[in-house]
Design a protein around this motif. Structure first.
Motif, mmCIF file in Angstrom:
data_model
loop_
_atom_site.group_PDB
_atom_site.id
_atom_site.type_symbol
_atom_site.label_atom_id
_atom_site.label_comp_id
_atom_site.label_asym_id
_atom_site.label_seq_id
_atom_site.Cartn_x
_atom_site.Cartn_y
_atom_site.Cartn_z
ATOM 1 N N SER A 1 -3.965 7.904 2.215
ATOM 2 C CA SER A 1 -3.194 6.780 1.668
ATOM 3 C C SER A 1 -3.006 5.700 2.725
ATOM 4 C CB SER A 1 -1.822 7.263 1.196
ATOM 5 O OG SER A 1 -1.962 8.222 0.190
ATOM 6 N N GLN B 1 -0.344 6.111 -6.932
ATOM 7 C CA GLN B 1 -0.322 7.509 -7.361
ATOM 8 C C GLN B 1 0.576 7.711 -8.579
ATOM 9 O OE1 GLN B 1 0.371 10.045 -4.071
ATOM 10 N NE2 GLN B 1 0.312 11.916 -5.267
ATOM 11 N N ASP C 1 -5.055 5.064 -5.410
ATOM 12 C CA ASP C 1 -4.535 6.157 -4.591
ATOM 13 C C ASP C 1 -4.145 7.332 -5.492
ATOM 14 O OD1 ASP C 1 -3.450 7.804 -2.746
ATOM 15 O OD2 ASP C 1 -2.036 6.351 -1.912
ATOM 16 N N GLU C 2 -5.007 8.314 -5.562
ATOM 17 C CA GLU C 2 -4.783 9.470 -6.425
ATOM 18 C C GLU C 2 -4.272 9.043 -7.797
ATOM 19 O OE1 GLU C 2 -3.232 12.983 -4.753
ATOM 20 O OE2 GLU C 2 -3.404 12.296 -2.692
HETATM 21 MG MG LIG Z 1 -1.529 10.152 -0.163
#
Ligand SMILES: [Mg+2]
Ligand SMILES: Nc1ncnc2c1ncn2[C@@H]1O[C@H](COP(=O)(O)OP(=O)(O)O)[C@@H](O)[C@H]1O
Lengths: 281, 325
Positions: free
Chosen positions: A68, A116, A194-195
């Protein structure tokens, strides 16, 4: 730690068209000796990584290895964390985005991000997409732009009759696609993810993954994931980061970067092999 | 293994004791909290009852007309609350009009913009402003703010904005404007610290989401932070209003005990609370005392309504935050 079982077979999308041959690739980003620290402690250290246009690049690696942190350094999101410090260069089309006189707002206009956790604004579905357009002055044909973005994010059919309803009424997967629509509505050059699917159920995850195949025709995508099958399914290029232990703790390093099939089937580095075959330790 | 399991398996006796203990704790907790809640409610009712009881002679003599009548003539026992209601609402409303943007600005500065190291220091300084006893603030109002308004600010406003009825008339050292400013100083610390808390409470993901689109900080504030906290800020403002409505001492010191209903901020005036503070000790007749308490009753009703309104808004808070519709 990682969601996958010990030695799950990794399928690699065969039908996928071959990535541009190495010589045709055009680098959008090139990091040079990039080190990001929080306070004094480096979180990722000395990363040299080119990211190519219209490809999906996956960043994989164990938790805490700085995925990240690395991703957020590509659009200067780390500026928002007071203790974060960036050394080295991030060349974006040849220009160092950390150079003198670079406006981080301008950087972020070109390099969008999906987080995320779905983070729709406390506004209607329509306004979630339209807000960025209004802010950036892209007000001509607002309705059309909103519709196109929602269509691209494969959400239009589900929301077209409730555009004025609050975004929090959507499911998690829908919210995440709304965030994706919001990001692409402003026509960025690159989208960082990010994810993006880590909080979603498998069906919603599949939808997001399918979208990435569509979107790479128009955008350059960089996706962080700790799900290796996901990386194998969506990415053309994969970068493997790991945590290098030192006396003073540890920091993330880039171990290996190559075309996805190579990373997953015949990696050069033992550590990569250990990770992708589940023998990580 | 099984022995270990047995040790934690409760026997009937243990269960009975536990149940007893649980039940006792439950009853005790229920009783205690229930009693505290009931006491608070009962106290409110008791106070309100007593106020209306003491005001009863005036209420039965003047009826509701008291509320709509002007003038306060102790010699002929002709009392009316309208001047004072006007004075109360005008001063509180104007104080709020100034305090709201100032509080939002301070809240934003302290939550988003100020240098990190300085934030807590400035925040506690602002909050300390609320610690000034109102009688001291009133004294400062008499000695410093009043002359400033009478000699500098007032004439300036009159010269440049005299065409607005609010700034018509002759500036003096005591009057509505001084009271408004003193009230503003009293409510800003409260409302600004609530605003700051509200702004700090905006999830980082939302702020990042806005900035990641290429919004500037200001656009993020306008597009995300303010809409997200809108209702909370509204409630804070109303609580500030409640504070201003009830303030007696400092207002008494600077408002100049005037009569009538004027638009001019340079005129002297009075509020419900300041009239009470001025005259209660020196009231000479029973009916005057009762009339003053009638004012207290009106003030109580206004304050309760204002607080209820704030609560209603806070209840709606969660709905509003889901955006849309
Ligand atoms: Mg992360
Ligand atoms: N805001 C922050 N402040 C301080 N340390 C941080 C912050 N964010 C991340 N870190 C640290 O940096 C390291 C890398 O974190 P991160 O980039 O989130 O890793 P990953 O995404 O790979 O899990 C971790 O040790 C983490 O504790």
């Amino acid at each position: 730690m990682d969601t996958m079982g010990a030695v799950a077979p990794i399928e690699i999308a065969q039908a996928r068209e071959a990535p541009l041959s190495a010589s045709d690739r055009e680098a959008v980003f090139e990091t040079r000796g990039l080190t990001v620290s929080y306070g004094k402690a480096p979180a990722v250290s000395n990363v040299d990584l080119p990211i190519y246009r219209n490809l999906v690049t996956a960043i994989i690696g164990p938790s805490g290895c700085g995925k990240s942190t690395f991703l957020r350094s590509l659009n200067r999101m780390n500026d928002l964390i007071p203790s974060a410090k960036v050394d080295g260069e991030v060349l974006y089309h040849g220009q160092n985005i950390y150079g003198d006189g670079v406006d981080p707002v301008e950087v972020r206009r070109r390099i969008g991000m999906v987080f995320q956790k779905p983070n729709p604004f406390p506004k209607s579905i329509y306004d979630n997409v339209a807000w960025g357009l209004r802010v950036l002055g892209m007000k001509d044909d607002l309705d059309g732009r909103v519709e196109r973005a929602l269509t691209q994010a494969a959400l239009w059919d589900e929301v077209k009759n409730r555009l004025k309803k609050g975004a929090f009424g959507l499911s998690g997967g829908q919210q995440q696609r709304l965030c994706l629509a919001r990001a692409i509505a402003v026509e960025p050059d690159v989208v960082l993810l990010d994810e993006p699917a880590s909080a979603l159920d498998p069906i919603a995850t599949t939808k997001i993954e399918d979208l990435m195949h569509e979107l790479k025709n128009e955008y350059t995508l960089v996706i962080v994931t700790h799900n290796m099958q996901q990386a194998a399914r969506v990415a053309d290029m994969t970068a493997f980061f790991t945590l290098e232990r030192t006396e003073s703790g540890g920091h993330g390093v880039l171990v290996e970067y190559d075309e996805t099939p190579k990373i997953f089937t015949q990696p050069d580095d033992k550590r990569t092999e250990g990770y992708v075959t589940g023998r990580f330790g | 293994m099984s022995a270990r399991v047995n040790a934690i398996t409760s026997t009937p006796a243990l269960r009975a004791r536990r149940r007893l203990g649980d039940r006792f704790g439950d009853v005790f907790l229920h009783g205690l909290t229930g009693a505290a809640a009931a006491a608070a409610g009962a106290l409110l009712v008791a106070i309100a009852w007593k106020i209306f009881d003491i005001a009863h002679p005036a209420i039965s003599k003047y009826g509701f007309a008291f509320v709509t009548r002007q003038g306060w003539d102790a010699i002929h026992s002709r009392f009316g609350a309208l001047d004072l209601i006007w004075g109360t609402l005008l001063t509180s409303f104007l104080a709020l009009l100034i305090a709201t943007p100032v509080s939002i600005a301070i809240g934003l500065y302290l939550s988003e913009l100020a240098p990190r190291g300085a934030r807590t220091v400035i925040a506690s300084l602002v909050e300390l402003l609320a610690a000034i006893p109102s009688v001291v603030l009133g004294l400062w109002g008499i000695l410093v703010l009043g002359p400033f308004v009478g000699q500098d600010l007032g004439p300036w406003l009159h010269r440049h904005l005299g065409f607005i009825p609010l700034f018509d008339g002759t500036p003096q050292n005591a009057g509505i404007l001084v009271a408004v400013l003193v009230l503003t100083i009293m409510i800003v610390p409260i409302t600004s610290s609530i605003c700051r808390e509200l702004f700090l409470g905006v999830p980082t993901e939302l702020e990042e989401g806005a900035l990641a689109l290429g919004a500037t900080r200001w656009e993020m504030v306008r597009g995300v932070i303010l809409p997200y906290t809108r209702t909370g800020v509204g409630a804070a403002v109303i609580l500030g209003f409640g504070r201003a409505v009830g303030e007696a001492i400092a207002v008494t010191q600077v408002i100049g005990a005037g009569y009538g209903i004027h638009w001019s901020l340079f005129a002297t005036g009075d509020t419900l609370a300041s009239k009470l503070a001025e005259q209660y000790q020196s009231a000479t007749t029973k009916i005057q005392t009762a009339s003053l308490v009638y004012l207290a009753a009106i003030l109580l009703v206004i304050s309760l309504l204002v607080n209820l309104l704030a609560q209603v808004i806070v209840r709606r808070f969660s709905h509003q935050r889901t955006g849309g519709s």
